[in-house]
Design a protein around this motif. Structure first.
Motif, short mmCIF file in Angstrom:
data_model
loop_
_atom_site.label_atom_id
_atom_site.label_comp_id
_atom_site.label_asym_id
_atom_site.label_seq_id
_atom_site.Cartn_x
_atom_site.Cartn_y
_atom_site.Cartn_z
N GLU A 176 96.69 -89.18 -32.62
CA GLU A 176 95.64 -89.58 -33.56
C GLU A 176 95.50 -88.52 -34.64
OE1 GLU A 176 92.20 -91.66 -32.09
OE2 GLU A 176 93.08 -91.62 -30.08
N PRO A 177 95.11 -88.94 -35.86
CA PRO A 177 94.99 -87.97 -36.94
C PRO A 177 94.08 -86.80 -36.54
CG PRO A 177 94.62 -90.20 -37.75
CD PRO A 177 94.75 -90.30 -36.25
N GLY A 178 94.54 -85.59 -36.73
CA GLY A 178 93.72 -84.40 -36.45
C GLY A 178 93.71 -83.97 -34.99
N GLU A 179 94.33 -84.76 -34.09
CA GLU A 179 94.26 -84.44 -32.65
C GLU A 179 95.01 -83.14 -32.33
OE1 GLU A 179 95.53 -87.76 -30.26
OE2 GLU A 179 95.06 -86.71 -28.38
N MET A 180 96.17 -82.96 -32.95
CA MET A 180 96.91 -81.71 -32.66
C MET A 180 96.18 -80.51 -33.22
SD MET A 180 101.03 -81.70 -32.59
CE MET A 180 101.32 -82.73 -34.00
N THR A 181 95.58 -80.67 -34.40
CA THR A 181 94.82 -79.55 -34.98
C THR A 181 93.70 -79.14 -34.04
OG1 THR A 181 95.28 -80.22 -37.24
CG2 THR A 181 93.30 -78.92 -36.91
N ARG A 182 92.97 -80.12 -33.51
CA ARG A 182 91.87 -79.80 -32.58
C ARG A 182 92.40 -79.05 -31.37
NH1 ARG A 182 90.23 -84.88 -33.92
NH2 ARG A 182 90.96 -85.84 -32.00
N THR A 183 93.51 -79.53 -30.81
CA THR A 183 94.07 -78.88 -29.61
C THR A 183 94.52 -77.46 -29.92
OG1 THR A 183 94.78 -81.03 -28.82
CG2 THR A 183 95.82 -79.14 -27.79
N PHE A 184 95.17 -77.26 -31.06
CA PHE A 184 95.64 -75.91 -31.43
C PHE A 184 94.43 -74.98 -31.60
CE2 PHE A 184 100.27 -75.88 -33.02
CZ PHE A 184 100.65 -76.86 -32.13
N LEU A 185 93.36 -75.48 -32.23
CA LEU A 185 92.16 -74.64 -32.43
C LEU A 185 91.51 -74.32 -31.08
CD1 LEU A 185 90.64 -76.33 -35.62
CD2 LEU A 185 91.68 -74.04 -35.47
N GLU A 186 91.44 -75.33 -30.21
CA GLU A 186 90.86 -75.10 -28.87
C GLU A 186 91.62 -74.03 -28.10
OE1 GLU A 186 89.41 -79.72 -28.32
OE2 GLU A 186 90.98 -78.96 -26.99
N GLN A 187 92.92 -73.93 -28.37
CA GLN A 187 93.74 -72.94 -27.66
C GLN A 187 93.75 -71.59 -28.39
OE1 GLN A 187 94.51 -73.38 -24.66
NE2 GLN A 187 93.91 -75.54 -24.69
N GLY A 188 92.90 -71.44 -29.38
CA GLY A 188 92.70 -70.14 -30.01
C GLY A 188 93.70 -69.78 -31.09
N LEU A 189 94.48 -70.77 -31.56
CA LEU A 189 95.44 -70.46 -32.63
C LEU A 189 94.71 -70.35 -33.97
CD1 LEU A 189 98.19 -72.76 -31.20
CD2 LEU A 189 98.46 -70.30 -31.58
N LEU A 190 95.25 -69.54 -34.87
CA LEU A 190 94.63 -69.28 -36.17
C LEU A 190 95.42 -69.95 -37.28
CD1 LEU A 190 94.01 -65.44 -35.77
CD2 LEU A 190 92.44 -67.31 -35.20
N ASP A 191 94.79 -70.07 -38.45
CA ASP A 191 95.46 -70.62 -39.65
C ASP A 191 96.18 -71.94 -39.32
OD1 ASP A 191 94.65 -68.35 -41.00
OD2 ASP A 191 96.53 -67.29 -40.62
N VAL A 192 95.50 -72.80 -38.59
CA VAL A 192 96.15 -74.04 -38.13
C VAL A 192 96.33 -75.00 -39.32
CG1 VAL A 192 95.89 -76.06 -36.63
CG2 VAL A 192 95.29 -73.76 -35.79
N ALA A 193 97.54 -75.52 -39.46
CA ALA A 193 97.83 -76.46 -40.56
C ALA A 193 98.53 -77.68 -39.98
CB ALA A 193 98.75 -75.78 -41.57
#
Ligand SMILES: C[S@@+](CC[C@H](N)C(=O)[O-])C[C@H]1O[C@@H](n2cnc3c(N)ncnc32)[C@H](O)[C@@H]1O
Length: 266
Positions: A176-193
C-alpha cells in the motif's frame, strides 16, 4: 511462517520473474546507491538477479547473498563465477551476520513475501553500519501490474476461491502507498525516501506469458494448479482472450510499477 513464497523450479521462476527482476535490479541499484569498495548484502537473492547486477555495477569488495529457498540458493551458486560473491541459505528475519558488517543491505522483490516484515527490516538495519543504507522494492500488485491483474481478475471471475486469492495477492505486505516508509521509520531508519520504479515486461506470445503460471510457478501458478480441469480450461481460454484483446496472438508489452524505499542507519 517466515516466507509465503512458492518455489517450484528455478527455470520456471526465470520465465515468470527472473528475466524481469534483472531489469528492475538496475533502477533499484540507482535508487539504493552503490560505491566502489563497499560490502553489500542481497536479502532474498532468488536465482541472483540483483546479486550479479551488483557485481557488474561497481568495484565492490564483497557481496553476500541469502535466500530462504534451497532450490534458488543452489541455482545462484551454480550460476556464480564471481569470487567476491558468496550465496547461502538463510532467513531474512534471522540473518547470519554480525552487526554493522555491510555498507548496504538490499532486498529486490522480497519483503512482500515475509509475513513479519518489520523483523526483516530490523535485521537489515542491524547488519548495516551507521550511515549505511537499507533499501527494498516490492511490486504494486493492486495498481501497478496490468499484465498480472489480467490473469488475477480472470481467475477471480471463475470462483469464490479465486476472489479470495485476488484479495490476498493485491494486499500482500508493503504494497500500500506509504506502507514501506512507515515500516522503515518504525525500525528507526533515518532520511527515509520512497519512490516508484517502472519496467516493461515484453512477451513473445500468449504461451510465453502464461506457460510459467500454467506450470505452477509463483503464487498465481500455485493457485491455478488447485483448479479442476474444467475451471483450468475456462481460465486458460479467458486469459488468452484478454491477452489477445481481439488481435492475433503475438508480442505484447506491459508496464509494471514497483514501490521502492530506502533509509539510512542511525
Ligand atoms: C520474487 S522472489 C525475488 C528473488 C530475487 N530477489 C529476484 O528479484 O529475482 C522472492 C524471494 O524471496 C525469498 N524469500 C521469501 N521469504 C524469505 C525469507 N524469510 N528469508 C529469505 N528469503 C526469503 C524467496 O525464497 C524468493 O527467492
Amino acid at each position: 511462517m517466515t516466507s509465503s513464497f512458492n518455489v517450484h523450479d528455478a527455470a520456471g521462476y526465470e520465465q515468470l520473474m527472473g528475466r524481469w527482476s534483472r531489469r528492475l535490479a538496475l533502477p533499484f541499484i540507482d535508487f539504493a546507491g552503490l560505491a566502489d569498495g563497499e560490502k553489500i548484502l542481497d536479502v532474498g537473492c532468488g536465482t541472483g538477479s540483483l546479486t550479479f547486477a551488483l557485481g557488474r555495477n561497481a568495484e565492490l569488495s564483497q557481496i553476500e547473498a541469502i535466500d530462504f529457498s534451497p532450490v534458488f540458493v543452489a541455482e545462484a551458486i551454480r550460476r556464480n563465477t564471481d569470487p567476491r560473491i558468496n550465496v547461502q541459505q538463510a532467513d531474512a528475519c534471522d540473518l547470519p551476520f554480525g552487526d554493522g558488517m555491510f555498507d548496504r543491505a538490499l532486498a529486490l522483490l522480497v519483503l512482500h513475501f515475509i509475513p513479519e516484515t518489520g523483523k526483516a527490516v530490523a535485521e537489515m538495519r542491524r547488519v548495516v553500519r551507521t550511515g549505511g543504507v537499507v533499501a527494498a522494492t516490492v511490486w504494486d500488485h493492486y495498481g501497478g501490474m496490468p499484465g498480472m491483474r489480467m490473469m488475477i481478475d480472470t481467475v477471480a471471475m471463475i470462483s469464490e476461491a479465486g476472489r479470495q486469492f485476488r484479495s490476498r495477492y493485491c494486499f500482500q505486505p508493503m504494497m500500500e502507498p506509504g506502507e514501506m516508509t512507515r515500516t522503515f521509520l518504525e525500525q528507526g531508519l533515518l532520511d527515509v525516501a520512497e519512490t516508484q520504479l517502472m519496467i516493461r515486461m515484453d512477451y513473445q506470445n500468449f504461451d510465453d506469458y502464461w506457460a510459467p503460471i500454467a506450470a505452477g510457478e509463483g503464487p498465481l501458478g500455485k493457485f491455478v494448479t488447485t483448479l479442476g480441469a474444467a475451471e483450468r480450461a475456462r481460465a486458460n481460454a479467458a486469459v488468452r482472450d484478454a491477452y489477445e484483446a481481439g488481435r492475433p496472438d503475438g508480442p505484447r508489452s506491459f508496464a509494471n510499477v514497483a514501490w521502492a524505499c530506502r533509509g539510512v542507519v542511525a
